[in-house]
Design a protein around this motif. Structure first.
Motif, PDB file in Angstrom:
ATOM      1  N   GLN A   1      14.262  -7.912   5.667  1.00 58.45           N
ATOM      2  CA  GLN A   1      13.494  -9.147   5.586  1.00 58.45           C
ATOM      3  C   GLN A   1      14.482 -10.297   5.447  1.00 58.45           C
ATOM      4  OE1 GLN A   1      11.045  -7.667   2.168  1.00 58.45           O
ATOM      5  NE2 GLN A   1       9.297  -8.276   3.448  1.00 58.45           N
ATOM      6  N   GLY A   2      14.628 -11.083   6.510  1.00 56.08           N
ATOM      7  CA  GLY A   2      15.594 -12.166   6.479  1.00 56.08           C
ATOM      8  C   GLY A   2      17.000 -11.644   6.293  1.00 56.08           C
ATOM      9  N   SER A   3      17.678 -12.116   5.261  1.00 50.56           N
ATOM     10  CA  SER A   3      19.061 -11.703   5.009  1.00 50.56           C
ATOM     11  C   SER A   3      19.160 -10.562   4.013  1.00 50.56           C
ATOM     12  CB  SER A   3      19.868 -12.901   4.484  1.00 50.56           C
ATOM     13  OG  SER A   3      19.324 -13.364   3.249  1.00 50.56           O
ATOM     14  N   GLU A   4      18.021  -9.941   3.666  1.00 51.27           N
ATOM     15  CA  GLU A   4      18.019  -8.873   2.668  1.00 51.27           C
ATOM     16  C   GLU A   4      17.465  -7.578   3.260  1.00 51.27           C
ATOM     17  OE1 GLU A   4      17.498 -11.294  -1.540  1.00 51.27           O
ATOM     18  OE2 GLU A   4      15.721 -10.404  -0.605  1.00 51.27           O
ATOM     19  N   VAL A   5      17.850  -6.474   2.644  1.00 52.08           N
ATOM     20  CA  VAL A   5      17.336  -5.165   3.026  1.00 52.08           C
ATOM     21  C   VAL A   5      16.896  -4.432   1.764  1.00 52.08           C
ATOM     22  CG1 VAL A   5      19.669  -4.141   2.971  1.00 52.08           C
ATOM     23  CG2 VAL A   5      17.825  -2.988   4.225  1.00 52.08           C
ATOM     24  N   THR A   6      15.760  -3.766   1.847  1.00 51.14           N
ATOM     25  CA  THR A   6      15.246  -2.937   0.754  1.00 51.14           C
ATOM     26  C   THR A   6      15.135  -1.512   1.265  1.00 51.14           C
ATOM     27  OG1 THR A   6      13.956  -4.803  -0.077  1.00 51.14           O
ATOM     28  CG2 THR A   6      13.414  -2.624  -0.939  1.00 51.14           C
TER      29      THR A   6
ATOM     30  N   GLY B   1       9.574  10.927   0.686  1.00 47.98           N
ATOM     31  CA  GLY B   1       9.285  12.190   0.016  1.00 47.98           C
ATOM     32  C   GLY B   1       7.789  12.309  -0.053  1.00 47.98           C
ATOM     33  N   PRO B   2       7.257  12.679  -1.182  1.00 48.42           N
ATOM     34  CA  PRO B   2       5.824  12.541  -1.389  1.00 48.42           C
ATOM     35  C   PRO B   2       5.545  11.083  -1.724  1.00 48.42           C
ATOM     36  CG  PRO B   2       6.804  14.129  -2.923  1.00 48.42           C
ATOM     37  CD  PRO B   2       7.915  13.374  -2.267  1.00 48.42           C
ATOM     38  N   GLY B   3       5.334  10.268  -0.723  1.00 45.74           N
ATOM     39  CA  GLY B   3       5.246   8.828  -0.940  1.00 45.74           C
ATOM     40  C   GLY B   3       6.634   8.217  -0.810  1.00 45.74           C
ATOM     41  N   TYR B   4       6.745   6.929  -1.070  1.00 47.32           N
ATOM     42  CA  TYR B   4       8.018   6.213  -0.987  1.00 47.32           C
ATOM     43  C   TYR B   4       8.331   5.589  -2.344  1.00 47.32           C
ATOM     44  CZ  TYR B   4       8.302   6.474   4.114  1.00 47.32           C
ATOM     45  OH  TYR B   4       8.417   6.906   5.405  1.00 47.32           O
ATOM     46  N   SER B   5       9.577   5.693  -2.759  1.00 46.85           N
ATOM     47  CA  SER B   5      10.019   5.066  -4.005  1.00 46.85           C
ATOM     48  C   SER B   5      11.218   4.169  -3.700  1.00 46.85           C
ATOM     49  CB  SER B   5      10.409   6.124  -5.046  1.00 46.85           C
ATOM     50  OG  SER B   5      11.422   6.981  -4.549  1.00 46.85           O
ATOM     51  N   ARG B   6      11.187   2.948  -4.237  1.00 46.27           N
ATOM     52  CA  ARG B   6      12.269   1.999  -3.971  1.00 46.27           C
ATOM     53  C   ARG B   6      13.529   2.413  -4.718  1.00 46.27           C
ATOM     54  NH1 ARG B   6      11.164  -4.269  -4.883  1.00 46.27           N
ATOM     55  NH2 ARG B   6      11.102  -3.608  -7.059  1.00 46.27           N
ATOM     56  N   MET B   7      14.648   2.403  -4.017  1.00 47.38           N
ATOM     57  CA  MET B   7      15.907   2.782  -4.635  1.00 47.38           C
ATOM     58  C   MET B   7      16.374   1.683  -5.589  1.00 47.38           C
ATOM     59  SD  MET B   7      17.970   4.701  -1.538  1.00 47.38           S
ATOM     60  CE  MET B   7      19.323   5.071  -2.658  1.00 47.38           C
ATOM     61  N   GLU B   8      16.975   2.095  -6.669  1.00 52.07           N
ATOM     62  CA  GLU B   8      17.418   1.159  -7.697  1.00 52.07           C
ATOM     63  C   GLU B   8      18.460   0.184  -7.141  1.00 52.07           C
ATOM     64  OE1 GLU B   8      19.229   1.264 -12.263  1.00 52.07           O
ATOM     65  OE2 GLU B   8      18.760   3.128 -11.197  1.00 52.07           O
TER      66      GLU B   8
ATOM     67  N   HIS C   1       0.822  -1.199   0.000  1.00 47.47           N
ATOM     68  CA  HIS C   1       0.000   0.000   0.000  1.00 47.47           C
ATOM     69  C   HIS C   1       0.863   1.257   0.000  1.00 47.47           C
ATOM     70  CE1 HIS C   1      -2.578   2.944   2.335  1.00 47.47           C
ATOM     71  NE2 HIS C   1      -3.396   2.593   1.385  1.00 47.47           N
ATOM     72  N   THR C   2       1.998   1.204   0.698  1.00 42.36           N
ATOM     73  CA  THR C   2       2.915   2.343   0.753  1.00 42.36           C
ATOM     74  C   THR C   2       4.252   2.051   0.074  1.00 42.36           C
ATOM     75  OG1 THR C   2       1.942   3.273   2.754  1.00 42.36           O
ATOM     76  CG2 THR C   2       4.257   3.776   2.352  1.00 42.36           C
ATOM     77  N   TRP C   3       4.726   0.807   0.163  1.00 42.49           N
ATOM     78  CA  TRP C   3       6.022   0.441  -0.395  1.00 42.49           C
ATOM     79  C   TRP C   3       5.797  -0.542  -1.539  1.00 42.49           C
ATOM     80  CZ3 TRP C   3       5.089   0.150   4.981  1.00 42.49           C
ATOM     81  CH2 TRP C   3       5.546   1.268   5.675  1.00 42.49           C
ATOM     82  N   LYS C   4       5.725  -0.003  -2.730  1.00 47.06           N
ATOM     83  CA  LYS C   4       5.383  -0.802  -3.903  1.00 47.06           C
ATOM     84  C   LYS C   4       6.361  -1.961  -4.074  1.00 47.06           C
ATOM     85  CE  LYS C   4       4.402  -0.405  -8.848  1.00 47.06           C
ATOM     86  NZ  LYS C   4       4.360   0.505 -10.024  1.00 47.06           N
TER      87      LYS C   4
END
Length: 459
Positions: A322-327, A332-339, A299-302
């Motif tokens: 999440q487990g052995s990984e990090v995202t 900002g105005p909403g959240y965008s996943r970093m490349e 809903h917030t973190w696509k």
């Protein structure tokens, strides 16, 4: 190109709308989880009529949704109809519009509920009519005409200033609360609103029984609108998306803030947002003004699914482990996943797992907790490497948050408060346990723990 505010609202699609194709997902109910008394036939017709909509919709100062229609008001998504004058005895008959105002620079008016009827406006603070009201609308809001159709508050980050949007037929009036400047807008997509509301940073215009979501700066409406309000804003026979959640006790416990179920992670950021994660869902802990609601992670973190084990914020970037990984998502105005994310936690922080994590306001250090050990990582170093493990007086914690009020460690249904990191590290025994549901969500006390310390989102 979509505007900044449209990008925000696209990331905040309401939970029920996000599950419009199915009704089987966890948290797929827009509605509150309280028991639902049966409605009589007359009330069902009043609330669910094909040809009618609401006269006005607003949130009150406690975050309860109010729906006005004719002589009646419904309080909450499941409440029974009550006469309007039972709560607001000064008002007789239907109201034209209603809003809860956002006016930080004018504390007397901030969080007031305004009810409009004809040429007059009533202002209520904590349920009581303020002295000097009712007043003429044109006296309270210079130049705004009477006989309005709808009104809604607009917060500074979404409208550039503390603003009220007034709707009258095809015209939208934008009123700046600081300067009293009034501008007319031509927004065909949101013309003829019978009611309007801001809820969890998004804006809705009701047009009879249907509604659209709109950008409060441009009036733009995204695709797939209008939609039927009976599927999202009220309980009507054979409609809505809440049946699976109510029927499944496990799902109900996940999405009910008062269930006492543990949270897998919590996080706070410098803007004051506090998130609590549980079972692939999350709550906005700081959103008391809009009520307590559970939402799926996407809903917030696509693109984010599953459970969050730990989370922390640094320099407007939210790290979700999440487990052995990090995202990492950029705020900002909403959240965008970093490349390039998710990435392995080992390469990002020099660790392989985490039970909890927290950063304190304006600090470059993140503290990672695993079992009874806590390690510090300097986020400004490259490569990042953890310091030595330091014992803490807890065998295990589910989540952690650090604000200007101190460090909060969460375990099961309880939390433990420390004035700062130093106090935590010096403690030989856990601080007194306090109840999460009671302190954070104002639920009845669970498990006998009292709520003696202010949670981090309270003044």
């Amino acid at each position: 190109m979509r505007s900044t505010l449209e990008a925000l609202c696209l990331g905040w699609v309401l939970l029920a709308l996000g599950h419009s194709e199915t009704s089987s997902g966890p948290g797929s109910s827009w509605h509150h989880l309280a028991s639902q008394p049966p409605l009589n036939d007359t009330e069902t017709v009043q609330r669910c009529a094909d040809e009618e909509g609401f006269d006005a919709v607003t949130l009150d100062e406690r975050g309860t949704m109010l729906f006005f229609k004719g002589e009646f008001v419904w309080k909450g998504f499941n409440g029974a109809a009550e006469p309007i004058n039972a709560t607001w005895p000064e008002i007789q008959g239907p109201v034209d519009a209603a809003l809860r105002i956002h006016h930080l620079s004018h504390p007397v008016a901030h969080d007031n509920v305004f009810l409009f009827q004809g040429k007059w406006v009533w202002a209520y603070a904590q349920g009581k009519l303020r002295p000097g009201y009712p007043r003429l609308i044109q006296e309270e809001f210079k130049g705004v005409p009477g006989d309005l159709d709808a009104a809604v508050e607009c917060h500074p980050k979404e409208c550039m200033a503390e603003t009220v949007l007034f709707f009258r037929g095809p015209v939208v009036f934008s009123y700046d609360l600081a300067t009293n400047a009034l501008k007319q807008r031509s927004w065909p997509a949101v013309a003829n609103c019978s009611a309007a509301i801001r809820w969890l940073e998004c804006y809705y215009c009701f047009q009879g029984i249907r509604f659209v979501r709109f950008n409060p700066a441009t009036g733009e409406v995204p695709p797939n609108y209008p939609r039927d309000a009976r599927d999202y804003f009220m309980r009507c026979p054979g409609r809505g998306h809440g049946h699976a959640t109510h029927a499944n006790a496990t799902l109900r416990a996940i999405v009910d803030p008062c269930s006492g179920q543990p949270f897998q992670a919590l996080s706070s950021d410098d803007s004051g947002r506090i998130y609590a994660f549980r079972g692939g869902q999350y709550f906005r802990v700081d959103s008391a003004r809009d009520g307590w609601h559970s939402w799926p992670l996407s809903h917030t973190w696509k693109g984010l699914e599953g459970e969050v084990d730990a989370a922390f914020s640094w320099e407007d970037k939210l790290h979700l482990i999440q487990g052995s990984e990090v995202t990492i998502y950029r705020a900002g105005p909403g959240y965008s996943r970093m490349e390039g994310y998710p990435r392995f936690l080992k390469g990002e922080l020099g660790l392989v797992e985490a039970d909890a994590a927290f950063t304190c306001p304006h600090s470059k250090d993140v503290y990672i907790i695993h079992g009874s050990s806590m390690k510090r990582v300097d986020l400004q170093l490259s490569p990042r490497r953890p310091g030595p493990g330091i014992a803490i007086p807890h065998d295990h914690v589910d989540g952690a948050v650090c604000t200007t009020k101190g460090v909060y460690l969460f375990h099961g249904a309880s939390f433990h408060h420390y004035a700062n990191v130093s106090e935590l590290l010096k403690s030989s025994a856990p601080a007194p346990a306090q109840d999460i549901a009671a302190a954070y969500f104002k639920c009845p006390v669970v498990g006998g723990h009292g709520a003696t310390t202010h949670p981090p989102h309270q003044a």
